[in-house]
Design a protein around this motif. Structure first.
Motif, short mmCIF file in Angstrom:
data_model
loop_
_atom_site.label_atom_id
_atom_site.label_comp_id
_atom_site.label_asym_id
_atom_site.label_seq_id
_atom_site.Cartn_x
_atom_site.Cartn_y
_atom_site.Cartn_z
N VAL A 122 0.81 5.09 106.82
CA VAL A 122 0.06 6.00 105.95
C VAL A 122 0.95 6.49 104.81
O VAL A 122 0.52 6.58 103.66
CB VAL A 122 -0.52 7.18 106.77
N LEU A 125 1.30 3.93 102.09
CA LEU A 125 0.17 3.96 101.15
C LEU A 125 0.33 5.07 100.12
O LEU A 125 0.15 4.86 98.91
CB LEU A 125 -1.17 4.12 101.88
N VAL A 129 0.97 3.84 96.21
CA VAL A 129 -0.08 4.19 95.25
C VAL A 129 0.47 5.18 94.21
O VAL A 129 0.26 5.02 93.01
CB VAL A 129 -1.33 4.77 95.96
N ARG A 133 0.82 4.51 90.22
CA ARG A 133 0.17 5.43 89.26
C ARG A 133 1.16 5.96 88.22
O ARG A 133 0.83 6.08 87.04
CB ARG A 133 -0.51 6.58 90.01
N ILE A 158 -0.02 -2.88 103.84
CA ILE A 158 -0.38 -1.65 103.12
C ILE A 158 -0.12 -1.83 101.62
O ILE A 158 -0.89 -1.35 100.78
CB ILE A 158 0.40 -0.43 103.68
N SER A 161 -2.97 -3.55 100.27
CA SER A 161 -4.11 -2.62 100.15
C SER A 161 -3.94 -1.70 98.95
O SER A 161 -4.88 -1.47 98.17
CB SER A 161 -4.24 -1.80 101.44
N ARG A 164 -4.67 -3.63 95.87
CA ARG A 164 -6.12 -3.84 95.73
C ARG A 164 -6.82 -2.58 95.25
O ARG A 164 -7.73 -2.64 94.41
CB ARG A 164 -6.66 -4.27 97.11
N LEU A 165 -6.38 -1.43 95.74
CA LEU A 165 -7.03 -0.16 95.39
C LEU A 165 -6.67 0.31 93.98
O LEU A 165 -7.38 1.15 93.41
CB LEU A 165 -6.65 0.92 96.41
N THR A 166 -5.58 -0.20 93.44
CA THR A 166 -5.14 0.28 92.12
C THR A 166 -5.18 -0.83 91.07
O THR A 166 -4.80 -0.59 89.92
CB THR A 166 -3.68 0.80 92.20
N ASP A 270 0.98 11.78 92.77
CA ASP A 270 -0.50 11.79 92.74
C ASP A 270 -0.96 10.99 93.95
O ASP A 270 -1.00 9.76 93.94
CB ASP A 270 -0.91 11.13 91.41
N SER A 271 -1.29 11.71 95.02
CA SER A 271 -1.52 11.09 96.32
C SER A 271 -2.91 10.49 96.45
O SER A 271 -3.90 11.09 96.01
CB SER A 271 -1.34 12.14 97.43
N PRO A 272 -3.02 9.33 97.11
CA PRO A 272 -4.34 8.80 97.45
C PRO A 272 -4.96 9.53 98.65
O PRO A 272 -6.10 9.25 99.00
CB PRO A 272 -4.05 7.34 97.80
N LEU A 273 -4.20 10.44 99.24
CA LEU A 273 -4.68 11.18 100.41
C LEU A 273 -4.53 12.69 100.16
O LEU A 273 -3.72 13.37 100.81
CB LEU A 273 -3.91 10.75 101.66
N PRO A 274 -5.30 13.21 99.23
CA PRO A 274 -5.17 14.64 98.88
C PRO A 274 -5.93 15.53 99.87
O PRO A 274 -6.99 16.06 99.58
CB PRO A 274 -5.81 14.70 97.48
N ILE B 158 -10.93 14.01 99.68
CA ILE B 158 -10.71 12.61 100.07
C ILE B 158 -11.84 11.73 99.54
O ILE B 158 -11.61 10.59 99.11
CB ILE B 158 -10.58 12.49 101.60
N SER B 161 -11.01 10.96 96.11
CA SER B 161 -9.94 9.95 96.06
C SER B 161 -10.50 8.56 96.37
O SER B 161 -10.18 7.59 95.69
CB SER B 161 -8.84 10.32 97.07
N LEU B 165 -10.45 5.35 93.93
CA LEU B 165 -9.78 4.11 94.33
C LEU B 165 -10.73 2.91 94.34
O LEU B 165 -10.28 1.76 94.33
CB LEU B 165 -9.15 4.27 95.71
#
Lengths: 424, 424
Positions: A122, A125, A129, A133, A158, A161, A164-166, A270-274, B158, B161, B165
């Motif tokens: 986790v 990720l 990310v 960013r 990861i 992933s 792919r997400l960015t 800048d977290s993908p899990l805020p 989330i 986010s 994404l």
């Protein structure tokens, strides 16, 4: 444990003499070891109370003796009696940053850079990310994520992933080739500091400097180096780092991982899990996300408190430990183990895939051995615990806080016996 | 505890009579309560051994009495003595699915649909990204993610986010408006089953059916309903669901959350967190990610074993519990508490923001009260533990396995006393 039985009497006598010399040398090295006293802080016996040569601390660290009482207090008093009050009265809320600050000196970070929580995956990720960013913000043309080609698999999954997400693209590059591969299209590099399989130590200062020279961000995975050698995160200007705490940091099975963000980058993280635990005002319960300052920004949801506080207690064994002394002992242990293997195991029966060069060696020895799976099972049955990595690697981890030179000698000797019996 | 002192003798006499009647009624209700015996399974005293009226189990569930011994064994024997062997010998590796199967009957799922691990926030990311991906696969024009407007904040952060994404767009819609808002552009809806603040129960069957009618996927957050009322995940065809285990499931502070994926969707579940624990062959250490089948696909990295096994032990208190009986008791408790509040608290001093209608009520009562923060602090000081949600809500959670009707009566009575003293 029996000696090999197929030798001639002269061979046996020579073997016995070599063995006696190595045992004596081990005893001298242990007597001179400034870290030897730390061994008392750990449980190293098996369920029958028998001595185990535990060379798998690079997979799961041994139990520090003070942890059970602390965990019992957390469960029985803090949870059982105080319940919800413990979030403030027992300091649960601030534990992730407190634990981060205990990890910090072990990896060369100042306080306030590290937060504990979630799994390594986790945190990979989050870090990758965030790195992509930041790079994109600097220059939208930065689209490549370089990942070391022999990465522990989860980092690669990861990373793919995150890409792919960015909208980034992953390129697998051998770690030593990364300095020559970073360029104006590179957003970030993700490198394992020590290779989980071979024990190879990658060049953190050099790769970090090369990435910075090219304008890219670095994410280091410290799982196999933190607690085994000096890392120097602040000193080398590493941007982001992640690691687990259940190997050389002895935090317990599945203990929380951690995330390091360089001070200067914290305001840009800048977290993908805020999650709400990283909010500037978590109990404001605002529907607008406003990230906290500092390390807290790396938090997500409610942390696993039992594991977190077990880890906090486990980290106390590091108090006063000099990482340079840890590194010196680690190298001495692996050198000595290789010499013992050379003495006890017939030439060519196993082959070390761990670099001989100190500058490229972590704190484990990986031996290629055709029948590694069966050999390791037999070693474990005889009280020498390493692990097996498919298809043909025997992995022996050396944890300077509790591995002795006598352990190293005995492990090599038993390995020699097992191989001699199998080949008889 | 003192009675209010500003009443006339006649008032005091009438009050005392009403109080006596309510106490007698509570005693009768407790005597007839088929779940009353479960209370013995929990620690409900404070650190001095004194009785606490604990109405915050919707924030952190009480400690089941059998947990400390299990945790001690996990720490001292499984970790301490067996170490790495416990991943197989002590069943650590399979714990996330095993725990998922213990949660399953509580939320109306068959075995093999739920996996435990990570935090709720992390599981929201997995579920929402996966839902959006499935919807896009069905029809690329599905770009909207509907989120209930009063969501617990982290779900909203989330969701934003996840949308960022995946290129989706978040629309905040009051839960009751979602059936009228879903349409051909809707990818997924994310709804809290019970509102964390007001305790309002949202219409899971109706919203799920409306979403499906429109071709969208549903993600339900069960944090405030699992263990308090029947959920019926399989029965109502819910697509994905997440929840925590430290509230009504009593798993301990920060215990692992869980993820439910409907059987038919498991092969399509495409996680943004493809860690090695969700690989079809984790120890193959392949650089190609190949997802496991079934619930395991929702795993990420190494799970927190101490917390996971504490949770496994805690879930044993549910063995043989009928969720319909839990729901009946929950409604009886909240009804009774409201009647007691009506009797002990002057009209207008507090106002319930929890729906009176049973079909719309979860298992908590939220009372709006101008000076709620100070009032709750005083309640806690007198051994009545609820919590305060800014700016003006007193929250009282009723956990049918260990809350008694006597607790409800006493809590309301002490609330009346505190308010009377403040207003004197």
């Amino acid at each position: 444990m029996s000696d090999a039985t197929e030798n001639t009497p002269e061979d046996a006598s020579a073997d016995a003499s070599a063995s006696t010399a190595l045992r004596e040398e081990a005893a001298k090295l242990d007597a001179a070891d400034g870290l030897a006293g730390r061994r008392e802080a750990f449980v190293l016996e098996d369920e029958k109370g028998e001595r185990v040569v535990y060379l798998d601390g690079n997979s799961l660290g041994a139990l520090p003796r003070s942890v059970p009482a602390r965990v019992a207090d957390v469960v029985e008093r803090e949870w059982g009696r105080l319940r919800i009050r413990s979030w403030t009265e027992s300091g649960w809320w601030t534990a992730p940053e407190r634990v981060g600050d205990l990890i910090a000196p072990i990896v060369g970070a100042a306080p306030g850079r590290i937060v504990a929580g979630d799994s390594t995956s986790v945190n990979v990720l989050k870090a990758v990310v965030a790195a992509i960013r930041m790079a994109r913000e600097d220059n939208p043309a930065r689209t490549d994520l370089l990942v070391d080609a022999t990465t522990f698999p989860t980092d690669g999954y990861i990373a793919a992933s995150a890409a792919r997400l960015t909208g980034a693209a992953v390129r697998a590059i051998p770690a030593e080739g990364i300095p020559g591969s970073v360029g104006p299209r590179t957003a970030a590099v993700l490198v394992n500091h020590v290779d989980y399989r071979t024990g190879e130590l990658h060049d953190l200062p050099g790769i970090t400097a090369a990435a910075h020279e090219a304008g890219a961000y670095t994410v280091w995975d410290l799982c196999h180096s933190a607690g085994a050698l000096p890392v120097g995160l602040d000193e080398h200007g590493v941007d982001l780092a992640v690691g687990c705490t259940y190997k050389y940091l002895n935090g317990g099975p599945g203990a929380p991982a951690y995330l390091y963000v360089r001070r200067g980058l914290q305001p840009r993280f800048d977290s993908p899990l805020p999650g709400w635990h990283s909010h500037a005002d978590p109990f404001g319960m605002s529907h607008e996300y406003e990230p906290a300052d500092g390390a807290q920004r790396g938090r997500v949801g409610t942390p696993d408190i039992l594991s977190m506080l077990a880890l906090e207690e486990a980290l106390k064994v590091w108090d006063g430990v000099d990482m340079a002394a840890v590194r010196a002992k680690s190298l001495a242990l692996t050198d000595f183990f290789l010499r013992c293997v050379g003495s006890y195991v017939p030439a060519g029966r196993v082959e070390s895939v761990t670099p001989a060069e100190h500058a490229r060696r972590g704190s484990q020895i990986a031996l290629r051995c055709a029948d590694a799976g069966e050999v390791m099972a037999e070693l474990v049955a005889r009280g020498v615990v390493g692990d097996f990595r498919r298809p043909d690697v025997l992995r022996f981890g050396f944890t300077p806080l509790y591995t002795s030179f006598a352990d190293a000698e005995l492990a090599a000797r038993v390995l020699g016996e097992v191989l001699a019996e199998r080949d008889a």
